[in-house]
Design an enzyme around this catalytic site. Sequence first.
Site, PDB file in Angstrom:
ATOM      1  N   HIS A   1      -3.557  -5.166   0.835  1.00 38.22           N
ATOM      2  CA  HIS A   1      -2.849  -5.680   2.012  1.00 38.22           C
ATOM      3  C   HIS A   1      -2.859  -7.205   2.024  1.00 38.22           C
ATOM      4  O   HIS A   1      -3.846  -7.799   2.443  1.00 38.22           O
ATOM      5  CB  HIS A   1      -3.518  -5.159   3.288  1.00 38.22           C
TER       6      HIS A   1
ATOM      7  N   CYS B   1       0.851  -1.201   0.000  1.00 40.29           N
ATOM      8  CA  CYS B   1       0.000   0.000   0.000  1.00 40.29           C
ATOM      9  C   CYS B   1       0.885   1.249   0.000  1.00 40.29           C
ATOM     10  O   CYS B   1       1.579   1.512  -0.973  1.00 40.29           O
ATOM     11  CB  CYS B   1      -0.955  -0.052   1.182  1.00 40.29           C
TER      12      CYS B   1
ATOM     13  N   GLU C   1      -1.460  -9.134   4.056  1.00 40.36           N
ATOM     14  CA  GLU C   1      -1.584  -9.622   5.443  1.00 40.36           C
ATOM     15  C   GLU C   1      -3.019  -9.562   5.952  1.00 40.36           C
ATOM     16  O   GLU C   1      -3.321 -10.026   7.039  1.00 40.36           O
ATOM     17  CB  GLU C   1      -0.631  -8.840   6.362  1.00 40.36           C
TER      18      GLU C   1
END
Lengths: 202, 267
Positions: free
Chosen positions: A181, A80, A183
């Site tokens: 993202h 990002c 994660e």
Amino acid sequence: MVKVAIFDYGAGNIFSLKNSLERAGATVDVINTFDKPNHYSGLLLPGVGNFDPAIKSIHEHSKTQFQEYVGSETPVLGICLGMEMFFDKSEEGHEKGLSVIDGEVIELPHTMKIPHMGWNNLEIKKSGKILQGVTDGSWVYFVHSFRAKPASNDVITAESDYGIKVPAVVEKDNFFGTQFHPEKSGKVGNLMIENFLQECKK
Amino acid sequence: MTLTKRIIPCLDVKGGRVVKGLHFKSIKDAGDPVELAKKYSDEGADELVFLDITASEEQRETIKTLVRKVASVINIPFTVGGGVNSLEDARNILLNGADKVGINTGAIKNPKLLTELMEIFGRQCVVVAIDAKRNYDLKENVNVFSDNGKKFWFEVFIYGGKKETGIDAINWAKKAQKLGAGEILLTSIDKDGTKDGYDIILTREVVKSTSIPVIASGGCGKPDDMVEIFEESGVDAALAASIFHYHENGVEDVKKHLREQQIPVRL
């Protein structure tokens, strides 16, 4: 075991990223300067904070330049904002970017809700190291207000449709960026984290 | 394809346990927050909201630990709210594994907090939580609506629904966006815990008046309530608690049902 570092700009949640790397088998250090020797197999620029404060946090705490630190060997995953920092400049701020990929970062069109927040799917443009085993159309989690505009489309390996085509994954040499993202993107996100760690092991 | 509609299980946490209430009162136990969080994340929830409904000073540390535990078992976005009154509160939550911080009372009392948070952490981290209730006592400068011939406006409540503010919810939503909020978690106190469906008028009006994502909350009793609120209001996400906690419906089943009803969801 692969050892990587997350650079902390001091502005948000890096716990989740650290956690997802550890679950994928990595040892993770959190660093805030490039002045100590680089003994890591990979570096992560996380996706939290704002462009100017993040860039400043690099310059203020480090005499060593980012490019010197990572050279052309250490794989870097920018997430990002971390990916946006790869470019020359951003409409989010006035600071110069890290300039490892040619291009700029511009605002998303105001015809859509901003931030672009939620699960959107990937249109895979070409095979990339981060995208190994990722199916075209996979859902990933985005939350951003700006987008990359690379000087050359060759660096874009996947896009996502949000009124316009948003570069979702970029790859150039040892630099890997995701606008979303990984994660936070469930199983498919874990896979991309694992792919990055594979690169770090090489 | 563009963004999917998000389905968000909510964990109301009190004394380390997930609880569920009716109209913000009469609560009962619904399980362990870490177990439930992991289950929902694995089942395909798009996001998780965690509200600390006790949020007293003494419990700050406990909550921090709990946020960390929850964050370490999930791989989806995670919003934490309850008792956020300062930058320090927000930082604590974000540094312990939350992606966004929900602010309600703290923002009403100090609206600038939204701006400060936006400047440091970015707009996407700032969720303004608005608890609204229909007030049939009309006054000036409020947005008036009617339902079954009765006129009312939506009043913002703070302190977990206990205290009225005299503030119009639609006006506050617009102002919060201007100040720095990146998302609105909109709860209907009238509908909360009723399983009667979301407040369509409230949700539709806030969606129409703002240009940031809105999460509808309060009143979901069945998957069709979600279908209805998505179709009738254009809202971006639907939050629910009971239907998931009491195993009435799994997250995946709910999403399959939505997909069958042509609602774009991630499966």
